[in-house]
Design a protein around this motif. Structure first.
Motif, PDB file in Angstrom:
ATOM      1  N   LYS A   1       0.373   2.553  -6.286  1.00 40.76           N
ATOM      2  CA  LYS A   1      -0.801   1.787  -5.866  1.00 40.76           C
ATOM      3  C   LYS A   1      -2.126   2.361  -6.389  1.00 40.76           C
TER       4      LYS A   1
ATOM      5  N   ASP B   1       0.817  -1.215   0.000  1.00 42.43           N
ATOM      6  CA  ASP B   1       0.000   0.000   0.000  1.00 42.43           C
ATOM      7  C   ASP B   1       0.849   1.263   0.000  1.00 42.43           C
ATOM      8  N   SER B   2       2.093   1.152   0.478  1.00 39.54           N
ATOM      9  CA  SER B   2       2.968   2.321   0.540  1.00 39.54           C
ATOM     10  C   SER B   2       3.567   2.693  -0.810  1.00 39.54           C
ATOM     11  N   ASP B   3       3.423   1.802  -1.799  1.00 38.65           N
ATOM     12  CA  ASP B   3       3.988   2.077  -3.123  1.00 38.65           C
ATOM     13  C   ASP B   3       3.216   3.223  -3.772  1.00 38.65           C
ATOM     14  N   PRO B   4       3.901   4.255  -4.287  1.00 37.16           N
ATOM     15  CA  PRO B   4       3.205   5.404  -4.892  1.00 37.16           C
ATOM     16  C   PRO B   4       2.400   5.041  -6.138  1.00 37.16           C
TER      17      PRO B   4
END
Length: 202
Positions: free
Chosen positions: A179, A174-177
């Motif tokens: 997403k 979820d922290s991946d930009p």
């Protein structure tokens, strides 16, 4: 985001969309429209015959997304075909094919995106913020074309080239930009798949 197309009596398709979903699809369609642009010919000509025989560009676009949406016909960048044959001949064939087809292809993609935008605008104008969108068979085909274009555009930005790449998207943290873009890509894929199934049933 849940939501899938279903057939409606008399032909066509329907899907329930909430206000956020409407806003996302409309925004993406507007961005696609801006990316495709008015085409090399600019404003439509007053002479329909001149417009019919207007030549397009012979060189492929430099933007990777546009190259995916308007690929070379004979084994060049963005093409689904291999590069079997003399490279110079293939480039010449691709340039000739592009010259006489790109304007029409751009126009079709613009028409598809405009149908998406107008049908969503009709929903919001009627005060139906979140409601069921009902499309005729013809509108459904425009939607299918635009959904495909949107997925190609987003997939290109995400560097999706095959099924293996697509599978990796499901495992992004979820922290991946990326997403939010991934979620849109997967959601649009679900809409596209159910719209295809709906149209095949008719």
């Amino acid at each position: 985001m849940p939501g899938h197309f279903e057939p409606i009596p008399g032909g066509g398709a329907a899907v329930a969309l909430d206000e956020v979903e409407i806003s996302i699809i409309r925004s993406l369609a507007v961005q696609l429209l801006e990316l495709i642009g008015p085409g090399p010919g600019g404003e439509p000509s007053d002479d329909p015959l001149a417009e019919l025989f207007a030549e397009g560009p012979s060189e492929p676009p430099t933007d990777p997304v546009m190259m995916r949406l308007l690929p070379d016909a004979y084994g060049g960048p963005g093409s689904e075909q291999g590069t079997v044959g003399d490279p110079e001949e293939l480039r010449a064939y691709s340039a000739e094919f592009r010259r006489f087809t790109e304007n029409d292809l751009r126009a079709k993609k613009r028409d598809d995106a405009l149908v998406v935008i107008r049908s969503l605008d009709a929903m919001t104008a009627s005060g139906e913020g979140g409601a069921v969108l009902k499309l005729s068979v013809e509108e459904s085909r425009h939607w299918l074309g635009s959904l495909n274009d949107l997925r190609l555009a987003i997939g290109t930005r995400l560097d999706v080239t095959d099924e293996e790449d697509a599978d990796l998207l499901y495992r992004l943290p979820d922290s991946d930009p990326r997403k939010p873009m991934v979620m849109a890509y997967l959601w649009l894929g679900g809409l596209q798949e159910t719209l295809v199934e709906t149209l095949l049933e008719q």
